[in-house]
Design an enzyme around this catalytic site. Structure first.
Site, PDB file in Angstrom:
ATOM      1  N   ASP A 190       0.811  -1.343  -0.119  1.00 27.48           N
ATOM      2  CA  ASP A 190      -0.089  -0.169  -0.033  1.00 27.48           C
ATOM      3  C   ASP A 190       0.837   1.261  -0.028  1.00 27.48           C
ATOM      4  OD1 ASP A 190      -2.239   1.576   0.074  1.00 27.48           O
ATOM      5  OD2 ASP A 190      -2.942   0.908   2.222  1.00 27.48           O
TER       6      ASP A 190
ATOM      7  N   HIS B  25       2.893   3.405  -9.180  1.00 21.17           N
ATOM      8  CA  HIS B  25       2.787   1.932  -9.301  1.00 21.17           C
ATOM      9  C   HIS B  25       3.886   1.458 -10.105  1.00 21.17           C
ATOM     10  CE1 HIS B  25      -1.228   2.207  -7.725  1.00 21.17           C
ATOM     11  NE2 HIS B  25      -1.738   2.946  -8.861  1.00 21.17           N
TER      12      HIS B  25
ATOM     13  N   LEU C 119      10.592 -21.123  -4.473  1.00 23.07           N
ATOM     14  CA  LEU C 119       9.917 -19.996  -3.646  1.00 23.07           C
ATOM     15  C   LEU C 119       8.419 -20.106  -4.511  1.00 23.07           C
ATOM     16  CD1 LEU C 119       8.792 -17.409  -2.211  1.00 23.07           C
ATOM     17  CD2 LEU C 119      10.451 -16.239  -3.862  1.00 23.07           C
TER      18      LEU C 119
END
Ligand code: FPP
Length: 240
Positions: A16, A33, A127
């Site tokens: 955020d 972004h 991962l």
């Protein structure tokens, strides 16, 4: 530094603050972004290096569809670019990519890029990076309930295991640590079932500034906590 910490098997992040990071610098939200995507890239690499096995990134919630159209297309363009640019390296680093959420509701170009990336990385095991996209935790739980009804489960068969097996995260451990950046203290319809015993770490740092060093700070906090799973401190100590 990270080698001194307890490494969680699963870290989930609410990324955020991209918009506020950009505003503070007089930049467009798109630039925020873009910087957020670079931050995500660095965090993925760091998690791979320190041995985290599952990383979930809240990339686009179902509620995010209410944002301006141009912002939504910027986010999905960034996602497609990220996948096109990074897929080779992800596979090389043995990183598997998965989507949590309703992929059918995504713009076609990103859906195709994601399906391709999931296929190419399907055999990677070091991962798993889950991108939560078009994701709503309440919707995920409702879908799991509907699936149990459709499968004709009797009340006794409706167990935590039966539920967990029908969530997008089926087969993966619950998050040990949930991180939210930018000073907000909410879960925002994220992993509501899976977060039952997660530790939380909140930081005022905006997501584009959340560097691997910031992740290490979160891990330092996490390492100092005692996870009790409902037991008393004495019970936990007598177990060790
Ligand atoms: C939150 O910042 C961020 C988002 C809703 C989008 C997250 C997307 C990215 C980081 C880019 C794509 C990521 C990957 C992994 C390719 P906000 O816009 O809510 O910030 P604000 O609250 O300050 O306005």
């Amino acid at each position: 530094m990270s080698s001194d910490f307890i490494i969680p098997a699963h870290i989930a992040v609410i990324m955020d603050g991209n918009g506020r990071w950009a505003k503070k610098r007089g930049l467009s939200r798109s630039k925020g972004h873009k910087a957020g995507t670079e931050a995500a890239r660095a965090i993925v690499r760091h998690c791979r290096e320190i041995g985290v096995r599952h990383l979930t990134l809240y990339t686009f919630s179902r509620e995010n569809w209410s944002r301006p159209k141009e912002e939504i297309s910027t986010i999905f363009d960034l996602l497609v670019n990220f996948l096109n640019r990074e897929l080779g390296q992800l596979v090389e680093q043995d990183i598997r990519l998965k989507v949590l959420g309703d992929i059918k509701g995504l713009p076609m170009a990103s859906r195709k890029a994601l399906e391709h990336a999931m296929k190419k990385s399907a055999d990677c095991t070091s991962l798993t990076v889950n991108l939560a996209l078009n994701y709503s935790s309440r919707d995920e739980i409702l879908s799991a309930c509907k699936s149990m009804v459709r499968d004709g489960l009797s009340p006794d068969d409706i167990t935590e295991e039966a539920m967990a097996a029908r969530l997008y995260t089926a087969g993966q451990p619950d998050p040990d640590l949930i991180i939210r950046t930018s000073g907000e203290l909410r879960l925002s319809n994220y992993l509501l079932w899976q977060a039952a015993y997660s530790e939380f770490y909140f930081t005022d740092v905006f997501w584009p500034d959340f560097t691997p060093e910031e992740l290490d700070k979160a891990l330092e906090h996490y390492s100092g906590r005692q996870r009790r799973f409902g037991k008393t401190g004495e019970q936990i100590e007598s177990q060790s």
